[in-house]
Design a protein around this motif. Sequence first.
Motif, PDB file in Angstrom:
ATOM      1  N   LEU A  82      11.620  39.416  15.291  1.00 52.01           N
ATOM      2  CA  LEU A  82      12.102  38.707  14.270  1.00 52.01           C
ATOM      3  C   LEU A  82      10.740  38.477  13.636  1.00 52.01           C
ATOM      4  CD1 LEU A  82      15.340  39.183  13.551  1.00 52.01           C
ATOM      5  CD2 LEU A  82      13.879  41.283  14.715  1.00 52.01           C
ATOM      6  N   PRO A  83      10.205  38.694  12.192  1.00 48.55           N
ATOM      7  CA  PRO A  83       9.919  37.839  11.489  1.00 48.55           C
ATOM      8  C   PRO A  83      10.683  36.433  11.776  1.00 48.55           C
ATOM      9  CG  PRO A  83       9.614  39.533  10.669  1.00 48.55           C
ATOM     10  CD  PRO A  83      11.000  40.422  11.661  1.00 48.55           C
ATOM     11  N   ALA A  84       9.469  34.905  11.005  1.00 49.52           N
ATOM     12  CA  ALA A  84      10.253  34.307  10.192  1.00 49.52           C
ATOM     13  C   ALA A  84      11.492  34.368   9.478  1.00 49.52           C
ATOM     14  CB  ALA A  84       9.349  33.455  10.275  1.00 49.52           C
ATOM     15  N   ALA A  85      12.629  33.313   9.981  1.00 45.34           N
ATOM     16  CA  ALA A  85      13.500  34.218   8.779  1.00 45.34           C
ATOM     17  C   ALA A  85      12.580  32.534   7.546  1.00 45.34           C
ATOM     18  CB  ALA A  85      14.611  33.151   9.194  1.00 45.34           C
ATOM     19  N   GLY A  86      12.573  33.683   5.761  1.00 40.78           N
ATOM     20  CA  GLY A  86      12.493  32.728   5.169  1.00 40.78           C
ATOM     21  C   GLY A  86      13.298  31.723   4.743  1.00 40.78           C
ATOM     22  N   LEU A  87      12.974  30.564   3.994  1.00 41.76           N
ATOM     23  CA  LEU A  87      13.575  30.021   3.357  1.00 41.76           C
ATOM     24  C   LEU A  87      15.465  30.279   2.449  1.00 41.76           C
ATOM     25  CD1 LEU A  87      13.967  26.856   3.267  1.00 41.76           C
ATOM     26  CD2 LEU A  87      12.589  26.626   1.468  1.00 41.76           C
ATOM     27  N   GLU A  88      15.202  30.984   2.495  1.00 43.39           N
ATOM     28  CA  GLU A  88      16.258  32.178   1.703  1.00 43.39           C
ATOM     29  C   GLU A  88      17.558  32.640   2.341  1.00 43.39           C
ATOM     30  OE1 GLU A  88      14.034  35.548   2.438  1.00 43.39           O
ATOM     31  OE2 GLU A  88      13.420  33.354   1.366  1.00 43.39           O
ATOM     32  N   THR A  89      17.482  32.341   3.659  1.00 41.53           N
ATOM     33  CA  THR A  89      18.610  32.620   4.724  1.00 41.53           C
ATOM     34  C   THR A  89      18.783  30.971   4.938  1.00 41.53           C
ATOM     35  OG1 THR A  89      16.534  32.216   6.150  1.00 41.53           O
ATOM     36  CG2 THR A  89      16.323  34.488   5.233  1.00 41.53           C
ATOM     37  N   ARG A  90      18.403  29.682   4.808  1.00 45.90           N
ATOM     38  CA  ARG A  90      18.845  28.160   5.145  1.00 45.90           C
ATOM     39  C   ARG A  90      20.221  28.603   3.684  1.00 45.90           C
ATOM     40  NH1 ARG A  90      17.954  24.067   2.929  1.00 45.90           N
ATOM     41  NH2 ARG A  90      18.780  22.185   4.678  1.00 45.90           N
ATOM     42  N   ARG A  91      21.099  28.242   5.005  1.00 46.61           N
ATOM     43  CA  ARG A  91      22.320  27.838   4.428  1.00 46.61           C
ATOM     44  C   ARG A  91      22.102  26.230   3.561  1.00 46.61           C
ATOM     45  NH1 ARG A  91      25.549  30.788   4.134  1.00 46.61           N
ATOM     46  NH2 ARG A  91      26.196  32.339   5.816  1.00 46.61           N
ATOM     47  N   THR A  92      22.564  26.005   2.743  1.00 52.29           N
ATOM     48  CA  THR A  92      22.796  24.480   2.208  1.00 52.29           C
ATOM     49  C   THR A  92      23.593  23.708   2.624  1.00 52.29           C
ATOM     50  OG1 THR A  92      24.297  25.435   0.657  1.00 52.29           O
ATOM     51  CG2 THR A  92      21.169  25.467  -0.170  1.00 52.29           C
ATOM     52  N   SER A  93      24.865  23.677   2.677  1.00 49.42           N
ATOM     53  CA  SER A  93      25.866  23.566   3.983  1.00 49.42           C
ATOM     54  C   SER A  93      25.382  22.485   4.723  1.00 49.42           C
ATOM     55  CB  SER A  93      26.753  23.876   4.499  1.00 49.42           C
ATOM     56  OG  SER A  93      26.473  25.005   5.089  1.00 49.42           O
ATOM     57  N   ASP A  94      24.593  23.376   5.836  1.00 43.88           N
ATOM     58  CA  ASP A  94      24.286  22.970   7.263  1.00 43.88           C
ATOM     59  C   ASP A  94      22.872  23.347   7.827  1.00 43.88           C
ATOM     60  OD1 ASP A  94      24.400  25.229   8.017  1.00 43.88           O
ATOM     61  OD2 ASP A  94      26.398  25.169   9.696  1.00 43.88           O
ATOM     62  N   GLY A  95      22.002  24.451   7.159  1.00 45.16           N
ATOM     63  CA  GLY A  95      20.839  24.343   7.375  1.00 45.16           C
ATOM     64  C   GLY A  95      20.410  25.406   8.447  1.00 45.16           C
ATOM     65  N   ALA A  96      21.678  26.112   8.587  1.00 44.45           N
ATOM     66  CA  ALA A  96      21.624  26.802   9.434  1.00 44.45           C
ATOM     67  C   ALA A  96      21.899  28.520   8.599  1.00 44.45           C
ATOM     68  CB  ALA A  96      22.702  27.175  10.814  1.00 44.45           C
ATOM     69  N   VAL A  97      20.946  29.445   9.711  1.00 45.41           N
ATOM     70  CA  VAL A  97      20.596  31.236  10.021  1.00 45.41           C
ATOM     71  C   VAL A  97      22.259  31.790  10.196  1.00 45.41           C
ATOM     72  CG1 VAL A  97      18.696  32.964  10.020  1.00 45.41           C
ATOM     73  CG2 VAL A  97      18.115  30.311   9.367  1.00 45.41           C
ATOM     74  N   TRP A  98      22.351  32.699   9.900  1.00 50.87           N
ATOM     75  CA  TRP A  98      23.779  33.110  10.358  1.00 50.87           C
ATOM     76  C   TRP A  98      22.856  34.552  10.784  1.00 50.87           C
ATOM     77  CZ3 TRP A  98      28.765  32.356   8.046  1.00 50.87           C
ATOM     78  CH2 TRP A  98      29.275  31.470   8.245  1.00 50.87           C
ATOM     79  N   VAL A  99      23.164  35.144  12.040  1.00 47.84           N
ATOM     80  CA  VAL A  99      22.855  36.508  12.439  1.00 47.84           C
ATOM     81  C   VAL A  99      23.921  37.204  12.800  1.00 47.84           C
ATOM     82  CG1 VAL A  99      21.119  37.217  13.877  1.00 47.84           C
ATOM     83  CG2 VAL A  99      21.021  35.220  13.089  1.00 47.84           C
ATOM     84  N   ASP A 100      23.805  38.574  12.570  1.00 41.67           N
ATOM     85  CA  ASP A 100      24.743  39.905  13.213  1.00 41.67           C
ATOM     86  C   ASP A 100      24.519  40.674  13.665  1.00 41.67           C
ATOM     87  OD1 ASP A 100      27.084  37.701  11.967  1.00 41.67           O
ATOM     88  OD2 ASP A 100      26.473  38.490  10.202  1.00 41.67           O
ATOM     89  N   TYR A 101      25.702  41.049  14.595  1.00 40.98           N
ATOM     90  CA  TYR A 101      25.421  41.884  15.499  1.00 40.98           C
ATOM     91  C   TYR A 101      25.850  43.376  15.036  1.00 40.98           C
ATOM     92  CZ  TYR A 101      23.107  37.550  17.086  1.00 40.98           C
ATOM     93  OH  TYR A 101      22.046  37.034  17.546  1.00 40.98           O
ATOM     94  N   THR A 102      25.651  44.466  14.369  1.00 48.18           N
ATOM     95  CA  THR A 102      26.715  45.848  15.099  1.00 48.18           C
ATOM     96  C   THR A 102      25.282  47.248  15.978  1.00 48.18           C
ATOM     97  OG1 THR A 102      25.123  46.631  12.694  1.00 48.18           O
ATOM     98  CG2 THR A 102      27.646  45.173  13.018  1.00 48.18           C
ATOM     99  N   GLY A 103      26.668  47.947  16.212  1.00 48.51           N
ATOM    100  CA  GLY A 103      26.103  48.977  16.911  1.00 48.51           C
ATOM    101  C   GLY A 103      26.095  48.782  18.547  1.00 48.51           C
TER     102      GLY A 103
END
Length: 115
Positions: A82-103
């Motif tokens: 996947l492309p690098a996650a943009g800064l807008e995906t970063r959570r301000t509380s802990d700096g994490a990116v959250w990823v979910d899966y379906t299918g």
Amino acid sequence: MARTALTPVAVGAAGVVLPDAGTAAQLTDGNSYLWAQGRRLYVHNGDSTDLTVTVQTPATSAMGLAIADATYTVAAGKARLLPAAGLETRRTSDGAVWVDYTGADTGVTVAVLDL
């Protein structure tokens, strides 16, 4: 269960063997990883069903409008970097990116790569 944090793998000059770097995806509650410039998520879908990967976007625009989550399809039996996650995906509380899966419901491995 709680969201499972992924540990980044540094990709050096010798490269990395992706199947060995991967770990089972947390398909029920999702995964997370610390945001960093250029950090990318590798997803291998070993299931017979297509997989949708959603990278949550908690940020809003300057006008207060929600920014849509990024979604990617990984076909059955295929892998995708996947492309690098943009800064807008970063959570301000802990700096994490959250990823979910379906299918897909089995056989999905993921790795966070520092390129």
